[in-house]
Structures are given as C-alpha cells and as structure tokens.
Design a protein around this motif. Structure first.
Motif, mmCIF file in Angstrom:
data_model
loop_
_atom_site.group_PDB
_atom_site.id
_atom_site.type_symbol
_atom_site.label_atom_id
_atom_site.label_comp_id
_atom_site.label_asym_id
_atom_site.label_seq_id
_atom_site.Cartn_x
_atom_site.Cartn_y
_atom_site.Cartn_z
ATOM 1 N N UNK A 174 0.834 -1.210 0.000
ATOM 2 C CA UNK A 174 0.000 0.000 0.000
ATOM 3 C C UNK A 174 0.867 1.258 0.000
ATOM 4 N N UNK A 175 1.950 1.243 0.746
ATOM 5 C CA UNK A 175 2.820 2.420 0.825
ATOM 6 C C UNK A 175 3.441 2.729 -0.533
ATOM 7 N N UNK A 176 3.816 1.671 -1.264
ATOM 8 C CA UNK A 176 4.372 1.871 -2.601
ATOM 9 C C UNK A 176 3.299 2.385 -3.558
ATOM 10 N N UNK A 181 4.259 11.330 0.503
ATOM 11 C CA UNK A 181 5.466 11.947 1.053
ATOM 12 C C UNK A 181 6.001 11.086 2.194
ATOM 13 N N UNK A 182 7.307 10.865 2.180
ATOM 14 C CA UNK A 182 7.944 10.076 3.231
ATOM 15 C C UNK A 182 7.776 8.586 3.071
ATOM 16 N N UNK A 186 9.167 5.289 5.517
ATOM 17 C CA UNK A 186 8.237 4.348 6.151
ATOM 18 C C UNK A 186 8.500 2.931 5.641
ATOM 19 N N UNK A 187 8.786 2.800 4.337
ATOM 20 C CA UNK A 187 9.097 1.490 3.785
ATOM 21 C C UNK A 187 10.351 0.901 4.435
ATOM 22 N N UNK A 188 11.332 1.744 4.695
ATOM 23 C CA UNK A 188 12.568 1.270 5.332
ATOM 24 C C UNK A 188 12.280 0.696 6.708
ATOM 25 N N UNK A 192 12.569 -3.294 8.042
ATOM 26 C CA UNK A 192 13.271 -3.766 9.238
ATOM 27 C C UNK A 192 12.381 -4.707 10.052
ATOM 28 N N UNK A 193 11.135 -4.271 10.266
ATOM 29 C CA UNK A 193 10.203 -5.071 11.074
ATOM 30 C C UNK A 193 9.858 -6.369 10.349
#
Length: 330
Positions: A174-176, A181-182, A186-188, A192-193
């Motif tokens: 969804x983020x992609x 903005x940003x 957030x993807x990074x 990690x998680x």
C-alpha cells in the motif's frame, strides 16, 4: 515448552509466571538495523548481481515480478507482494527473466532520495518496482542462531505461521502504491520489522523438529543456562556456577549440556565471549586490552591467543576487517 495441542502451533513466548521463556530472552538481544535501501524501478529485460557481503539482504517486489537465484539454488519466481531475506548476505541474482545477462548492482546509478535511501531507475518506462535493503545484525556471523539460518528465507513460506508477515507485506504494498510523502522512510522501517518477523516465523517453524542449539534453548533447564551466558558474556562462567544455575551436579550438568548443545560448557562460554569481543573491537572500536580485561582475562596475550583460536585471526585483524569492508550500496 511447546504447545503441540494443535497442528501449526507455535512455541509459547511467556512462562506461566508471566516471565519471558528462554528463547524469547535470547532473541530479545538480537537487533536488526537497516544500513541502506534502494527503490529499484526497472523495465524488462534487466538482471543484477548482488555480491556476497556481511550484511543481510532484503528484497520486496512491489510491482511486476522477477526471478532470483543464488549459487546453490535454482531460479525461483517472485511475484508482487513477495519478499525474501538472505540473512548472511549470500551472493545472488535478481532478474526479469533467467536468461538475461547480468550487471553488478554497484555499476548502476544510485540517486540519493533520503538518508541511506537511493533510487535506482532504468532507462524506459518501468514494469517492475522493488524495494531492497541491506541490514546489519548485532549478532556475530558465527553465532549459533546465525549459523543455523538458511541461505534464503522466503516470506511466503512463513506467512501461514505468523499473521504479522502478510500484514506487513500488505502495508508495504500500500505504501508503494500510494507514493505519499515520506513513503521511502516508512518502507525502510517496515522492511526492518518485516525482516525480524520473517526470522521469528522461521524460529517458530523450526522448533517443531529443532535440534542442536535451538533444541537446547527450548529445553527449560539448558535454556536457562544459555540465556544467562548470552545475557552476561563477560561474567566468569565456571562449570560449577552454571551447574548451580541449572540445579544439577557438575557432572550431570556437563553431560546434559554437551549432549544437547553439541559442545562442552567451557567451549561454548569461550566462543560467546569471543563473539562479544569481536563486536566490541570491530564495531565499537574498543581497545584489545580493555576487551581482555572486561572478559576476565589475566593478560592481553592470553586473550589474543584465545581470540585467534576461536575466531581464526588475531583481534587486530577484526578491527581492520571492519574498517576495510565497504558499505553496501543497497
């Protein structure tokens, strides 16, 4: 310690008294931090090689599809929403099709878009979008947990055992898609998680037929000893002290530990001490003499001999190795 009452059960992470179990205590000490990330926007045909490196490698297919392989695996397909993690950073290839000639990822242009995040774009209209990352464990590469991990972990194989995995994959997708903005930052964090969740799911899946170190950690009495060693590697862990911790005689403790873990308590303690020392020296830039004193060695010379015997090279080389290893582009 495992709840086998139903198929697909996962190990408990808390004891009946509300305290974390031994595996949880060991895993709580594991950290996974992102080093650098790439948003790769390519048009077929394309093929890139990621060289072997000390950092873990992560790939998430946001749009389109691709193929991947390592030196020990055949080509496998990844579709949109799939993710793979290579815990030990093995050399591998990603491609739009298996027969496309490869180029090294470092040969492609990387445009910085934020701290530690780069855009890698092809020349034509993109058909495939990937989000890739390099991640660093705080565990020594020779740590038993690291050594037991497979070369590649595929999120799809583990999703049924951990509901967090598909949820995180959906969130990244969804983020992609929204491209807000940003989004890269957030993807990074999501990456990690997700990588940590993939490892947790693997640990839980492995527990049903665990042997060696994982089996030892899940044994309540041996697990208690292992957790204590990892929690405080600088302590003077003698066999009598460890036997008292387990609540057994020296001989029965030593026999049980060696049978379950695969090596003697003294050898295991020495190994964990040297893993800690290598991290202090290589990453924290600690002086060898300080590391030797902190770990209870009478002299720097005796510490250096033990370090070389276990790690394979002197402490000075650990610092030089860390300095000479180039930071990954991805």
């Amino acid at each position: 310690m495992l709840d086998d009452s139903s198929e697909g059960a996962v190990p408990r992470t808390w004891n009946s008294d509300g305290a974390p179990d031994m595996l949880t205590r060991v895993l709580l000490g594991m950290r996974l931090d992102g080093v650098a990330y790439e948003r790769c926007v390519w048009s077929a045909p394309w093929s890139v090689t990621y060289p072997a490196q000390s950092e873990a490698q992560f790939h998430f297919v946001a749009r389109g599809e691709c193929w991947w392989r390592t030196s020990t695996t055949d080509w496998q397909r990844l579709k949109a929403g799939d993710a793979v993690l290579l815990p030990r950073g093995a050399k591998h290839v990603l491609a739009s099709a298996p027969d496309v000639p490869t180029v090294d990822i470092s040969a492609l242009s990387h445009v910085p878009v934020a701290d530690n995040i780069y855009l890698v774009r092809g020349d034509a209209d993109p058909t495939d979008v990937l989000f890739c990352g390099a991640m660093r464990f705080n565990l020594d590469p020779l740590h038993p947990l690291m050594a037991m991990m497979p070369e590649v972990m595929h999120a799809g194989d583990l999703a049924q055992r951990d509901p967090a995995v598909p949820a995180l994959l959906d969130a990244m997708e969804r983020e992609v898609a929204m491209d807000r903005i940003g989004a890269c930052g957030i993807l990074a964090r999501l990456a990690d998680v997700l990588a940590a969740s993939i490892i947790r799911a693997w640990v839980e899946c492995a527990c049903s037929n665990a042997t060696g170190w994982l089996a030892a950690v899940h044994c309540p009495r041996i697990g208690k000893v292992i957790a204590a060693i990892h929690a405080d590697p600088s302590r003077d862990w003698t066999v009598p002290a460890l036997a008292d911790l387990m609540g057994a005689s020296r001989s029965s403790f030593a026999e049980a530990f060696t049978r379950t873990v695969g090596e003697t308590p003294a050898k295991y303690v020495a190994k964990i001490k040297m893993f800690q020392a290598r991290r202090w020296i290589a990453q924290d830039r600690m002086r060898v003499a300080v590391a030797a004193e902190r770990l209870g060695y009478d002299s720097e010379a005796s510490f250096s001999r033990a370090f070389k015997r276990i790690i394979g090279h002197p402490p000075s080389e650990a610092r030089r190795e860390h300095r000479d290893v180039p930071m990954p582009v991805a």
